[in-house]
Design an enzyme around this catalytic site. Sequence first.
Site, mmCIF file in Angstrom:
data_model
loop_
_atom_site.group_PDB
_atom_site.id
_atom_site.type_symbol
_atom_site.label_atom_id
_atom_site.label_comp_id
_atom_site.label_asym_id
_atom_site.label_seq_id
_atom_site.Cartn_x
_atom_site.Cartn_y
_atom_site.Cartn_z
ATOM 1 N N ARG A 1 -8.581 -0.323 4.570
ATOM 2 C CA ARG A 1 -7.666 0.645 3.961
ATOM 3 C C ARG A 1 -6.325 0.002 3.619
ATOM 4 O O ARG A 1 -5.634 0.437 2.698
ATOM 5 C CB ARG A 1 -7.410 1.814 4.917
ATOM 6 C CG ARG A 1 -8.654 2.613 5.272
ATOM 7 C CD ARG A 1 -8.274 3.826 6.069
ATOM 8 N NE ARG A 1 -7.302 4.636 5.323
ATOM 9 C CZ ARG A 1 -6.871 5.813 5.758
ATOM 10 N NH1 ARG A 1 -7.287 6.262 6.928
ATOM 11 N NH2 ARG A 1 -5.998 6.510 5.048
ATOM 12 N N ASP B 1 4.624 0.573 12.060
ATOM 13 C CA ASP B 1 3.389 -0.021 11.525
ATOM 14 C C ASP B 1 3.203 -1.472 11.941
ATOM 15 O O ASP B 1 2.190 -2.087 11.599
ATOM 16 C CB ASP B 1 3.366 0.096 9.997
ATOM 17 C CG ASP B 1 3.316 1.544 9.526
ATOM 18 O OD1 ASP B 1 3.582 1.793 8.344
ATOM 19 O OD2 ASP B 1 3.030 2.418 10.358
ATOM 20 N N CYS C 1 -4.486 12.907 12.456
ATOM 21 C CA CYS C 1 -5.269 11.672 12.407
ATOM 22 C C CYS C 1 -5.172 10.999 13.769
ATOM 23 O O CYS C 1 -4.519 11.521 14.679
ATOM 24 C CB CYS C 1 -4.771 10.759 11.297
ATOM 25 S SG CYS C 1 -3.235 9.942 11.718
ATOM 26 N N ARG D 1 0.707 14.959 12.713
ATOM 27 C CA ARG D 1 1.242 14.755 11.352
ATOM 28 C C ARG D 1 1.372 16.047 10.536
ATOM 29 O O ARG D 1 0.761 16.195 9.487
ATOM 30 C CB ARG D 1 0.414 13.724 10.610
ATOM 31 C CG ARG D 1 0.233 12.489 11.479
ATOM 32 C CD ARG D 1 -0.103 11.216 10.956
ATOM 33 N NE ARG D 1 0.673 10.666 9.921
ATOM 34 C CZ ARG D 1 0.289 9.587 9.220
ATOM 35 N NH1 ARG D 1 -0.861 9.017 9.519
ATOM 36 N NH2 ARG D 1 1.012 9.084 8.259
ATOM 37 N N LYS E 1 0.847 -1.210 0.000
ATOM 38 C CA LYS E 1 0.000 0.000 0.000
ATOM 39 C C LYS E 1 0.875 1.250 0.000
ATOM 40 O O LYS E 1 0.693 2.163 -0.807
ATOM 41 C CB LYS E 1 -0.901 0.024 1.237
ATOM 42 C CG LYS E 1 -1.550 1.386 1.500
ATOM 43 C CD LYS E 1 -2.397 1.375 2.745
ATOM 44 C CE LYS E 1 -1.676 1.589 4.020
ATOM 45 N NZ LYS E 1 -1.353 2.970 4.354
ATOM 46 N N ASN E 2 1.844 1.305 0.903
ATOM 47 C CA ASN E 2 2.624 2.527 1.070
ATOM 48 C C ASN E 2 3.611 2.785 -0.053
ATOM 49 O O ASN E 2 4.116 3.889 -0.195
ATOM 50 C CB ASN E 2 3.315 2.521 2.440
ATOM 51 C CG ASN E 2 2.301 2.674 3.547
ATOM 52 O OD1 ASN E 2 1.152 3.034 3.300
ATOM 53 N ND2 ASN E 2 2.698 2.397 4.770
HETATM 54 C C1 EPZ Z 1 4.507 6.828 6.151
HETATM 55 O O1 EPZ Z 1 3.777 7.947 6.658
HETATM 56 C C2 EPZ Z 1 3.500 5.669 6.098
HETATM 57 N N1 EPZ Z 1 2.387 6.037 5.266
HETATM 58 C C3 EPZ Z 1 2.994 5.371 7.508
HETATM 59 O O2 EPZ Z 1 2.159 4.218 7.450
HETATM 60 C C4 EPZ Z 1 4.178 5.029 8.396
HETATM 61 O O3 EPZ Z 1 3.733 4.849 9.716
HETATM 62 C C5 EPZ Z 1 5.196 6.183 8.372
HETATM 63 O O4 EPZ Z 1 5.598 6.464 7.015
HETATM 64 C C6 EPZ Z 1 6.447 5.866 9.167
HETATM 65 O O5 EPZ Z 1 7.037 4.698 8.727
HETATM 66 C C7 EPZ Z 1 2.535 5.992 3.917
HETATM 67 O O6 EPZ Z 1 3.568 5.682 3.374
HETATM 68 C C8 EPZ Z 1 1.327 6.351 3.110
HETATM 69 P P1 EPZ Z 1 6.678 10.272 8.096
HETATM 70 P P2 EPZ Z 1 4.391 9.423 6.583
HETATM 71 O O7 EPZ Z 1 6.609 11.491 7.272
HETATM 72 O O8 EPZ Z 1 5.118 9.606 5.309
HETATM 73 C C9 EPZ Z 1 6.495 13.530 11.636
HETATM 74 C C10 EPZ Z 1 0.255 2.885 7.799
HETATM 75 O O9 EPZ Z 1 -0.169 2.353 8.839
HETATM 76 N N2 EPZ Z 1 6.547 14.528 10.545
HETATM 77 O O10 EPZ Z 1 7.910 9.448 8.028
HETATM 78 O O11 EPZ Z 1 3.315 10.373 6.925
HETATM 79 C C11 EPZ Z 1 5.163 12.774 11.630
HETATM 80 O O12 EPZ Z 1 4.149 13.481 12.266
HETATM 81 C C12 EPZ Z 1 0.782 4.334 7.834
HETATM 82 O O13 EPZ Z 1 0.297 2.322 6.693
HETATM 83 C C13 EPZ Z 1 6.659 15.864 10.867
HETATM 84 O O14 EPZ Z 1 6.723 16.227 12.044
HETATM 85 O O15 EPZ Z 1 5.420 9.339 7.803
HETATM 86 C C14 EPZ Z 1 5.518 11.481 12.322
HETATM 87 O O16 EPZ Z 1 5.455 11.652 13.694
HETATM 88 C C15 EPZ Z 1 0.538 5.019 9.129
HETATM 89 N N3 EPZ Z 1 6.681 16.761 9.850
HETATM 90 C C16 EPZ Z 1 6.953 11.255 11.857
HETATM 91 O O17 EPZ Z 1 7.454 12.523 11.424
HETATM 92 C C17 EPZ Z 1 6.599 16.386 8.535
HETATM 93 O O18 EPZ Z 1 6.619 17.252 7.635
HETATM 94 C C18 EPZ Z 1 7.065 10.237 10.707
HETATM 95 O O19 EPZ Z 1 6.346 10.703 9.611
HETATM 96 C C19 EPZ Z 1 6.497 15.021 8.228
HETATM 97 C C20 EPZ Z 1 6.468 14.103 9.249
#
Ligand code: EPZ
Length: 422
Positions: free
Chosen positions: A400, A308, A118, A123, A22-23
């Site tokens: 999802r 995850d 969420c 996020r 998915k991701n």
């Molecule tokens: C991806 O989300 C995945 N989603 C998530 O999977 C996964 O948990 C996550 O990476 C971490 O591995 C998809 O790929 C669609 P991040 P993403 O940007 O890209 C903070 C699932 O269950 N952050 O690496 O949103 C953020 O809030 C989902 O399939 C900022 O602060 O993750 C989080 O605490 C859930 N500012 C951390 O970094 C930003 O601009 C990691 O986020 C971006 C992120």
Amino acid sequence: MDSIIVRGNGPLSGQIPIAGAKNACLALMPATLLSEEPLTLTNAPRLSDIRTMRQLLASLGAEVTELQEGKVLATSCHGAINPVADYDIVRKMRASNLVLGPLLARLGHAVVSLPGGCAIGARPMDIHIDALTALGAEIELKEGYLHAKTRGGLKGAVHEMRFASVGATENFLMAAVLAKGTSVLKNAAREPEIVDLAQCLRAMGAEIEGEGTSTITIQGVDRLHGATHPVVTDRIELGTYMLAPAICGGEVECLGGKIALVESFCEKLDAAGISVEETATGLKVKRKNGRVKAVDVVTEPFPGFPTDLQAQMMALLATAEGTSVLEEKIFENRFMHAPELMRMGARIEVHGGHATVHGVEKLKGAPVMATDLRASVSLILAGLAAEGETMVSRVYHLDRGYERVEEKLRAVGAHIERVQGE
Ligand code: EPZ
């Protein structure tokens, strides 16, 4: 709203096919915005999130056609492009923010709704904004929308991210491939989904080096062409189903699995008394002997233990021998499954980003509620090993990220059925 009923039914045995990720697919689909030529994705997962991304891309002017019952996605974007990603679609799925980079690269401007928070965390998108600003974008927040524009297109730059964000790395990659000059992204995310995106972009004619490491170098090109790309195996679906025989006993082979996708996870399974054997067709999983042992887990960016799989691992450790401590370092609110597992008799204390799990002999079935995607499947796993019946409600969360979960688990001997909602 549908629910799923699970009854503990002892050891499992057989094979479970693992779908495309998915991701990965959610990052690959927006890449179609980068070229006028068609991009075909094979081994695509059939999930509601993929349909939401399809809806979003269609609203931007792209065509996404499902072939072979949805396992192949034929995408193209050769007509006029609408630069606005609407809140009504974006609020349904955070990954919608992955159109920002490609729209900026293709059009030089974009208006993308901020997704908002969420269940698992606030996020924000500051890391995405900093990364695209480094490439020359001017980004302003107005009425909940990011208004981004460039003067004369994006320009290559060296940028270091404050945290290895997956999404920000993907947006930077998809922007830099059409930027003028060379870009270097430092402290980049190293997830297999990033590697998959880079390989797809390279198949489209991009010049990229270093994906999978913390430093990625991109040489901008004038245009990208069409390609066909197989979506990488879903390592989170893989890890989830590897836990089924670990929790219930028996032996299950996860078809398409590779240890390289889940190495840190396998190390924890080994310490907990679970054997993982790589075969020609996948990963065979079974308990070594007797009860699962307690282990401590800390979630980290890849190649660390994936956040995850944290909820699913908690379901395993709920019946382990001894006390385990799980530390969630990626998301600030990702223990919503703990109170639901406690309804099933688990003994868990949550303090901020730490959860202490005192293993109990046996869980008991109960009505429980899914709060997010990974929490929902952890409740199903717990129900597979519990005495009696567990009813998991709000399983739209599950759909999802997991295709045909009941069929896959029933095929290895689980008692599981879906109850259609009103
Ligand atoms: C991806 O989300 C995945 N989603 C998530 O999977 C996964 O948990 C996550 O990476 C971490 O591995 C998809 O790929 C669609 P991040 P993403 O940007 O890209 C903070 C699932 O269950 N952050 O690496 O949103 C953020 O809030 C989902 O399939 C900022 O602060 O993750 C989080 O605490 C859930 N500012 C951390 O970094 C930003 O601009 C990691 O986020 C971006 C992120």
